[in-house]
Design a protein around this motif. Structure first.
Motif, mmCIF file in Angstrom:
data_model
loop_
_atom_site.group_PDB
_atom_site.id
_atom_site.type_symbol
_atom_site.label_atom_id
_atom_site.label_comp_id
_atom_site.label_asym_id
_atom_site.label_seq_id
_atom_site.Cartn_x
_atom_site.Cartn_y
_atom_site.Cartn_z
ATOM 1 N N LEU A 58 32.548 32.794 38.095
ATOM 2 C CA LEU A 58 33.146 34.119 38.007
ATOM 3 C C LEU A 58 34.031 34.256 36.771
ATOM 4 N N VAL A 59 34.792 33.205 36.497
ATOM 5 C CA VAL A 59 35.728 33.248 35.371
ATOM 6 C C VAL A 59 34.984 33.371 34.042
ATOM 7 N N LYS A 60 33.802 32.790 33.972
ATOM 8 C CA LYS A 60 33.035 32.850 32.729
ATOM 9 C C LYS A 60 32.719 34.281 32.298
ATOM 10 N N THR A 61 32.708 35.208 33.250
ATOM 11 C CA THR A 61 32.255 36.569 32.949
ATOM 12 C C THR A 61 33.339 37.451 32.345
ATOM 13 N N ALA A 62 34.582 36.992 32.335
ATOM 14 C CA ALA A 62 35.673 37.840 31.851
ATOM 15 C C ALA A 62 36.545 37.072 30.876
ATOM 16 N N ALA A 63 36.783 37.658 29.717
ATOM 17 C CA ALA A 63 37.596 36.989 28.708
ATOM 18 C C ALA A 63 39.062 36.937 29.120
ATOM 19 N N ARG A 64 39.529 37.997 29.784
ATOM 20 C CA ARG A 64 40.947 38.088 30.135
ATOM 21 C C ARG A 64 41.146 37.940 31.644
ATOM 22 N N ASP A 65 42.366 37.632 32.045
ATOM 23 C CA ASP A 65 42.707 37.699 33.462
ATOM 24 C C ASP A 65 42.322 39.090 33.960
ATOM 25 N N THR A 66 41.732 39.147 35.143
ATOM 26 C CA THR A 66 41.099 40.396 35.591
ATOM 27 C C THR A 66 41.513 40.764 37.000
ATOM 28 N N PRO B 174 29.272 46.186 39.224
ATOM 29 C CA PRO B 174 28.478 45.167 39.921
ATOM 30 C C PRO B 174 29.178 43.813 39.978
ATOM 31 N N GLN B 175 30.060 43.529 39.015
ATOM 32 C CA GLN B 175 30.775 42.251 39.037
ATOM 33 C C GLN B 175 31.597 42.093 40.307
ATOM 34 N N ARG B 176 32.162 43.218 40.768
ATOM 35 C CA ARG B 176 32.993 43.123 41.967
ATOM 36 C C ARG B 176 32.134 42.839 43.205
ATOM 37 N N THR B 177 30.979 43.468 43.295
ATOM 38 C CA THR B 177 30.087 43.224 44.429
ATOM 39 C C THR B 177 29.656 41.761 44.468
ATOM 40 N N ALA B 178 29.283 41.223 43.307
ATOM 41 C CA ALA B 178 28.859 39.818 43.250
ATOM 42 C C ALA B 178 29.998 38.891 43.650
ATOM 43 N N MET B 179 31.201 39.206 43.199
ATOM 44 C CA MET B 179 32.352 38.382 43.523
ATOM 45 C C MET B 179 32.614 38.364 45.028
ATOM 46 N N MET B 180 32.577 39.534 45.668
ATOM 47 C CA MET B 180 32.864 39.608 47.086
ATOM 48 C C MET B 180 31.816 38.855 47.910
ATOM 49 N N LEU B 181 30.560 38.933 47.515
ATOM 50 C CA LEU B 181 29.515 38.196 48.225
ATOM 51 C C LEU B 181 29.694 36.688 48.052
ATOM 52 N N GLY B 182 30.105 36.286 46.848
ATOM 53 C CA GLY B 182 30.364 34.872 46.610
ATOM 54 C C GLY B 182 31.494 34.347 47.477
ATOM 55 N N SER C 116 41.613 44.046 47.018
ATOM 56 C CA SER C 116 41.599 43.856 45.574
ATOM 57 C C SER C 116 41.778 42.368 45.299
ATOM 58 N N VAL C 117 41.266 41.904 44.180
ATOM 59 C CA VAL C 117 41.249 40.471 43.870
ATOM 60 C C VAL C 117 41.651 40.267 42.419
ATOM 61 N N THR C 118 42.351 39.178 42.161
ATOM 62 C CA THR C 118 42.735 38.803 40.799
ATOM 63 C C THR C 118 42.154 37.434 40.460
ATOM 64 N N LEU C 119 41.530 37.322 39.300
ATOM 65 C CA LEU C 119 40.980 36.050 38.833
ATOM 66 C C LEU C 119 41.400 35.807 37.386
ATOM 67 N N PRO C 120 41.536 34.540 36.998
ATOM 68 C CA PRO C 120 41.895 34.244 35.605
ATOM 69 C C PRO C 120 40.743 34.514 34.662
ATOM 70 N N GLY C 121 41.055 34.586 33.380
ATOM 71 C CA GLY C 121 40.040 34.782 32.361
ATOM 72 C C GLY C 121 39.363 33.485 31.975
#
Length: 248
Positions: A98-106, A31-39, A68-73
């Motif tokens: 978005l970054v808050k949701t992942a500890a590592r680069d994703t 679901p994180q990916r769906t939310a990211m794409m809508l954002g 595909s998308v890359t975001l920092p942690g």
């Protein structure tokens, strides 16, 4: 005995290399990916409105399938600079959340990358996105890199085209036509809001990779694609050319 390339083998190799690089991988059904794409779709519509465009060049439906998308942690938010960058209207605020949701680069993998049972598309997509991870880590603050990528056209061209070169090297290793893949990648560049000199820059960078690889033997270049090919070779996958020595 040589191993056949399969999606499962590539997926295992991708996860192993991601762990070595301290990168998280999010698969398409998350679901994180769906939310990211809508954002990101909302941000692109806002940018289009500011430019007086009826609609953005970025197609959310196509992006859901193919991008595909890359975001920092979350570490990118640490300190006053991270807080300042995250406070930039629209894009910065979205990135901050978005970054808050992942500890590592994703790396968020697109569904199309998993639609190829051979695994080559996943390998190519991962090499492309791992290229962006390394770009973010190369001196510039990760969120500053993201903001520059989203707002400065020549910067985006100069960062994305070499990552397409990484994908091109993977496809070349498994028998794809260098010229056909390079032509297809050049055709995608206008969707990145590139035009004029910025578009020409991106096209030229892809052409450099094409000319290097369209030789016998191909002129290989370094980067995540080469690391991934080495990792696949260690798992028994046969390649049509000899790889230069590496540390991985």
């Amino acid at each position: 005995m040589a191993s056949d390339l399969t999606l499962d083998l590539v997926r295992d190799t991708v996860l192993d290399l991601a762990e070595r690089e301290d990168v998280a991988v999010v698969w398409p059904d998350a679901p994180q990916r769906t939310a990211m794409m809508l954002g990101f779709a909302a941000v692109h519509h806002l940018r289009a409105a500011v430019k007086g465009q009826d609609r953005p060049t970025w197609d959310v439906d196509a992006a859901r399938t193919y991008t595909s998308v890359t975001l920092p942690g979350a570490g990118a938010l640490a300190g006053p600079l991270g807080a300042l960058l995250a406070g930039v209207p629209f894009v910065g605020a979205l990135l901050g959340e978005l970054v808050k949701t992942a500890a590592r680069d994703t790396i968020y993998v697109a569904p199309a990358a998993l639609g190829d049972p051979s695994g080559v598309s996943l390998a190519a997509a991962f090499a492309h996105e791992l290229g962006h991870v390394r770009q973010m880590r190369r001196g510039l603050h990760p969120l500053a890199w993201c903001l520059a990528y989203g707002s400065i056209d020549p910067f985006r061209a100069g960062q994305d085209a070499p990552c397409y070169g990484q994908s091109l090297q993977v496809f070349t290793a498994f028998g794809a036509s260098v010229k056909e893949k390079a032509a297809r990648y050049r055709q995608t560049l206008p969707a990145y809001d590139l035009a004029g000199d910025d578009l020409a820059l991106g096209e030229a960078l892809i052409t450099i990779a094409e000319r290097s690889l369209d030789q016998d033997p191909p002129g290989l270049f370094g980067g995540p694609s080469l690391d991934l090919l080495r990792a696949l070779e260690r798992r028994g996958v046969g390649l049509p050319f000899e790889l230069p020595p590496g540390v991985l």
